[in-house]
Design a protein around this motif. Sequence first.
Motif, PDB file in Angstrom:
ATOM      1  N   GLY A 203       0.805  -1.215   0.000  1.00  0.00           N
ATOM      2  CA  GLY A 203       0.000   0.000   0.000  1.00  0.00           C
ATOM      3  C   GLY A 203       0.839   1.266   0.000  1.00  0.00           C
ATOM      4  N   LEU A 204       1.900   1.281   0.805  1.00  0.00           N
ATOM      5  CA  LEU A 204       2.779   2.452   0.848  1.00  0.00           C
ATOM      6  C   LEU A 204       3.546   2.621  -0.455  1.00  0.00           C
ATOM      7  CD1 LEU A 204       4.235   2.066   4.462  1.00  0.00           C
ATOM      8  CD2 LEU A 204       2.644   3.821   3.672  1.00  0.00           C
ATOM      9  N   GLY A 205       3.953   1.521  -1.049  1.00  0.00           N
ATOM     10  CA  GLY A 205       4.785   1.601  -2.248  1.00  0.00           C
ATOM     11  C   GLY A 205       4.041   1.984  -3.501  1.00  0.00           C
ATOM     12  N   THR A 206       2.753   1.617  -3.577  1.00  0.00           N
ATOM     13  CA  THR A 206       2.003   1.857  -4.817  1.00  0.00           C
ATOM     14  C   THR A 206       1.938   3.337  -5.166  1.00  0.00           C
ATOM     15  OG1 THR A 206       0.669  -0.138  -4.513  1.00  0.00           O
ATOM     16  CG2 THR A 206      -0.239   1.579  -5.925  1.00  0.00           C
ATOM     17  N   GLY A 207       1.499   4.153  -4.209  1.00  0.00           N
ATOM     18  CA  GLY A 207       1.361   5.575  -4.488  1.00  0.00           C
ATOM     19  C   GLY A 207       2.686   6.265  -4.701  1.00  0.00           C
ATOM     20  N   SER A 208       3.672   5.974  -3.854  1.00  0.00           N
ATOM     21  CA  SER A 208       4.957   6.661  -3.970  1.00  0.00           C
ATOM     22  C   SER A 208       5.690   6.279  -5.251  1.00  0.00           C
ATOM     23  CB  SER A 208       5.823   6.355  -2.748  1.00  0.00           C
ATOM     24  OG  SER A 208       5.998   4.965  -2.586  1.00  0.00           O
ATOM     25  N   ALA A 209       5.634   5.001  -5.623  1.00  0.00           N
ATOM     26  CA  ALA A 209       6.285   4.590  -6.870  1.00  0.00           C
ATOM     27  C   ALA A 209       5.634   5.262  -8.071  1.00  0.00           C
ATOM     28  CB  ALA A 209       6.225   3.065  -7.007  1.00  0.00           C
ATOM     29  N   ALA A 210       4.299   5.346  -8.059  1.00  0.00           N
ATOM     30  CA  ALA A 210       3.604   6.012  -9.162  1.00  0.00           C
ATOM     31  C   ALA A 210       4.017   7.474  -9.259  1.00  0.00           C
ATOM     32  CB  ALA A 210       2.093   5.904  -8.959  1.00  0.00           C
ATOM     33  N   ALA A 211       4.162   8.135  -8.113  1.00  0.00           N
ATOM     34  CA  ALA A 211       4.568   9.546  -8.124  1.00  0.00           C
ATOM     35  C   ALA A 211       5.958   9.718  -8.719  1.00  0.00           C
ATOM     36  CB  ALA A 211       4.535  10.101  -6.700  1.00  0.00           C
ATOM     37  N   LEU A 212       6.882   8.848  -8.365  1.00  0.00           N
ATOM     38  CA  LEU A 212       8.250   8.969  -8.863  1.00  0.00           C
ATOM     39  C   LEU A 212       8.325   8.694 -10.360  1.00  0.00           C
ATOM     40  CD1 LEU A 212      10.248   7.334  -5.932  1.00  0.00           C
ATOM     41  CD2 LEU A 212       9.834   9.750  -6.384  1.00  0.00           C
ATOM     42  N   VAL A 213       7.515   7.749 -10.842  1.00  0.00           N
ATOM     43  CA  VAL A 213       7.502   7.473 -12.286  1.00  0.00           C
ATOM     44  C   VAL A 213       6.988   8.685 -13.046  1.00  0.00           C
ATOM     45  CG1 VAL A 213       6.446   6.067 -14.094  1.00  0.00           C
ATOM     46  CG2 VAL A 213       7.303   4.980 -12.021  1.00  0.00           C
ATOM     47  N   VAL A 214       5.933   9.322 -12.533  1.00  0.00           N
ATOM     48  CA  VAL A 214       5.394  10.518 -13.192  1.00  0.00           C
ATOM     49  C   VAL A 214       6.388  11.664 -13.120  1.00  0.00           C
ATOM     50  CG1 VAL A 214       3.551  12.245 -13.096  1.00  0.00           C
ATOM     51  CG2 VAL A 214       3.007   9.829 -12.833  1.00  0.00           C
ATOM     52  N   ALA A 215       7.094  11.785 -11.993  1.00  0.00           N
ATOM     53  CA  ALA A 215       8.098  12.846 -11.868  1.00  0.00           C
ATOM     54  C   ALA A 215       9.212  12.666 -12.897  1.00  0.00           C
ATOM     55  CB  ALA A 215       8.682  12.843 -10.458  1.00  0.00           C
ATOM     56  N   CYS A 216       9.576  11.427 -13.172  1.00  0.00           N
ATOM     57  CA  CYS A 216      10.665  11.164 -14.125  1.00  0.00           C
ATOM     58  C   CYS A 216      10.215  11.261 -15.573  1.00  0.00           C
ATOM     59  CB  CYS A 216      11.254   9.774 -13.872  1.00  0.00           C
ATOM     60  SG  CYS A 216      12.175   9.629 -12.334  1.00  0.00           S
ATOM     61  N   LEU A 217       9.009  10.778 -15.878  1.00  0.00           N
ATOM     62  CA  LEU A 217       8.593  10.613 -17.272  1.00  0.00           C
ATOM     63  C   LEU A 217       7.479  11.559 -17.697  1.00  0.00           C
ATOM     64  CD1 LEU A 217       8.599   6.702 -17.496  1.00  0.00           C
ATOM     65  CD2 LEU A 217      10.425   8.288 -18.118  1.00  0.00           C
ATOM     66  N   GLY A 218       6.891  12.286 -16.755  1.00  0.00           N
ATOM     67  CA  GLY A 218       5.808  13.188 -17.122  1.00  0.00           C
ATOM     68  C   GLY A 218       4.500  12.430 -17.330  1.00  0.00           C
ATOM     69  N   ALA A 219       3.647  12.964 -18.218  1.00  0.00           N
ATOM     70  CA  ALA A 219       2.302  12.418 -18.397  1.00  0.00           C
ATOM     71  C   ALA A 219       2.307  10.953 -18.818  1.00  0.00           C
ATOM     72  CB  ALA A 219       1.545  13.257 -19.424  1.00  0.00           C
ATOM     73  N   ARG A 220       3.262  10.570 -19.679  1.00  0.00           N
ATOM     74  CA  ARG A 220       3.255   9.174 -20.129  1.00  0.00           C
ATOM     75  C   ARG A 220       3.609   8.212 -18.996  1.00  0.00           C
ATOM     76  NH1 ARG A 220       8.332   7.093 -22.031  1.00  0.00           N
ATOM     77  NH2 ARG A 220      10.058   8.534 -21.640  1.00  0.00           N
ATOM     78  N   GLY A 221       4.157   8.731 -17.903  1.00  0.00           N
ATOM     79  CA  GLY A 221       4.441   7.881 -16.756  1.00  0.00           C
ATOM     80  C   GLY A 221       3.192   7.405 -16.054  1.00  0.00           C
ATOM     81  N   ARG A 222       2.059   8.100 -16.286  1.00  0.00           N
ATOM     82  CA  ARG A 222       0.818   7.705 -15.632  1.00  0.00           C
ATOM     83  C   ARG A 222       0.364   6.326 -16.090  1.00  0.00           C
ATOM     84  NH1 ARG A 222      -0.317  12.458 -13.629  1.00  0.00           N
ATOM     85  NH2 ARG A 222      -0.005  13.700 -15.463  1.00  0.00           N
ATOM     86  N   SER A 223       0.302   6.133 -17.394  1.00  0.00           N
ATOM     87  CA  SER A 223      -0.124   4.826 -17.902  1.00  0.00           C
ATOM     88  C   SER A 223       0.940   3.769 -17.650  1.00  0.00           C
ATOM     89  CB  SER A 223      -0.443   4.918 -19.401  1.00  0.00           C
ATOM     90  OG  SER A 223       0.685   5.369 -20.124  1.00  0.00           O
ATOM     91  N   LEU A 224       2.220   4.180 -17.698  1.00  0.00           N
ATOM     92  CA  LEU A 224       3.290   3.216 -17.449  1.00  0.00           C
ATOM     93  C   LEU A 224       3.249   2.713 -16.011  1.00  0.00           C
ATOM     94  CD1 LEU A 224       5.822   1.755 -18.425  1.00  0.00           C
ATOM     95  CD2 LEU A 224       7.157   3.747 -17.725  1.00  0.00           C
ATOM     96  N   SER A 225       3.002   3.612 -15.055  1.00  0.00           N
ATOM     97  CA  SER A 225       2.944   3.180 -13.661  1.00  0.00           C
ATOM     98  C   SER A 225       1.752   2.265 -13.423  1.00  0.00           C
ATOM     99  CB  SER A 225       2.871   4.397 -12.733  1.00  0.00           C
ATOM    100  OG  SER A 225       1.682   5.127 -12.938  1.00  0.00           O
ATOM    101  N   ALA A 226       0.621   2.561 -14.081  1.00  0.00           N
ATOM    102  CA  ALA A 226      -0.549   1.695 -13.946  1.00  0.00           C
ATOM    103  C   ALA A 226      -0.265   0.309 -14.516  1.00  0.00           C
ATOM    104  CB  ALA A 226      -1.748   2.320 -14.658  1.00  0.00           C
ATOM    105  N   THR A 227       0.327   0.281 -15.707  1.00  0.00           N
ATOM    106  CA  THR A 227       0.616  -1.010 -16.342  1.00  0.00           C
ATOM    107  C   THR A 227       1.657  -1.789 -15.550  1.00  0.00           C
ATOM    108  OG1 THR A 227       0.106  -0.083 -18.523  1.00  0.00           O
ATOM    109  CG2 THR A 227       1.390  -2.113 -18.462  1.00  0.00           C
ATOM    110  N   GLY A 228       2.726  -1.125 -15.123  1.00  0.00           N
ATOM    111  CA  GLY A 228       3.782  -1.821 -14.399  1.00  0.00           C
ATOM    112  C   GLY A 228       3.294  -2.407 -13.092  1.00  0.00           C
ATOM    113  N   ASN A 229       2.489  -1.645 -12.364  1.00  0.00           N
ATOM    114  CA  ASN A 229       1.947  -2.117 -11.099  1.00  0.00           C
ATOM    115  C   ASN A 229       1.099  -3.369 -11.299  1.00  0.00           C
ATOM    116  OD1 ASN A 229       1.058  -2.216  -8.432  1.00  0.00           O
ATOM    117  ND2 ASN A 229      -0.631  -0.828  -8.830  1.00  0.00           N
ATOM    118  N   LEU A 230       0.216  -3.331 -12.292  1.00  0.00           N
ATOM    119  CA  LEU A 230      -0.702  -4.443 -12.504  1.00  0.00           C
ATOM    120  C   LEU A 230      -0.005  -5.647 -13.112  1.00  0.00           C
ATOM    121  CD1 LEU A 230      -3.760  -2.407 -13.793  1.00  0.00           C
ATOM    122  CD2 LEU A 230      -3.431  -3.407 -11.552  1.00  0.00           C
ATOM    123  N   VAL A 231       0.908  -5.409 -14.047  1.00  0.00           N
ATOM    124  CA  VAL A 231       1.629  -6.533 -14.640  1.00  0.00           C
ATOM    125  C   VAL A 231       2.463  -7.248 -13.588  1.00  0.00           C
ATOM    126  CG1 VAL A 231       3.453  -7.153 -16.282  1.00  0.00           C
ATOM    127  CG2 VAL A 231       1.611  -5.640 -16.990  1.00  0.00           C
TER     128      VAL A 231
END
Length: 285
Positions: A8-36
């Motif tokens: 639970g703690l890692g899901t939100g923080s990891a998603a934030a860091l991916v978006v910080a690094c990659l911008g808008a396209r990090g949103r779908s990437l973080s969703a896909t990576g988490n679920l895969v």
Amino acid sequence: AVAGLAGGLGTGSAAALVVACLGARGRSLSATGNLVGAVIGTSLSQLGVWLWAEGALHRVFHAHAAACVFLLVLLVPVLAWRASENRAAFTHAPAEAAAATDRKSMLWPLLSGCCCWVSISAAITFLPSFFAESGQPLLRALGVILMMVASASGQLASPWIGRRFPNVSGQLAVAAGLAMLLGGAWLTSAPLALAGFASFGAGIGIAYRLGLVAVTRGASPAEQARRASLYGAATYTAAAAGVLGAGFWASQAGLSAMVAQGFGAMALVALALLPRAPRFRDARE
């Protein structure tokens, strides 16, 4: 409990860091990576149960612990090196809260995600036992694995599907898959049931990912963390309540009756969500 808290703690923080690094396209990437990741882990666990049988189930947990330790060794130096940059990604201006997405616009993505996670969690929990009880060992062994592989495939193929079929939400595939799955169980047709597992899994992968992307659309990294955590908390709470309720139902009415009626109801819910569930066109920046 500790593993769940860490997830639970890692899901939100990891998603934030991916978006910080990659911008808008990090949103779908973080969703896909988490679920895969969740799909691959569950599939490997199911495969381990099948290969090692009940007497050696502890090996699944040992393998998971070894993988976590290996990743921890890789992650700790990187996180320590980037501590100041990561801290900056979680800061936000006071006015940011006012620019947050209207809560009403998050309702249908949250409902869609909750229904998806309830149905796939119930499938993982009950369907292997159901097919074992009904004397269909092939479906007991391979059904959930096929479902999870199809779910991962649906998520990974989402960019391609979204460009060609922007109105797809995944819910129709969920309903059709459940109908085929139940039909295959009733007719003792393994090919029909396996096709149902595949359609159901792919639909869940697409719909759950679309819900998360829709909830976090346009968010800053800090807001991304909050919304991703909210989505995860809502969907996992719904799944826990749904599986416990289904277990009580099965203990009273029998496993076969619960599967037929419960999964039939899930198919109807997926059809009811069709008009309002997030679609690819809604998840674009």
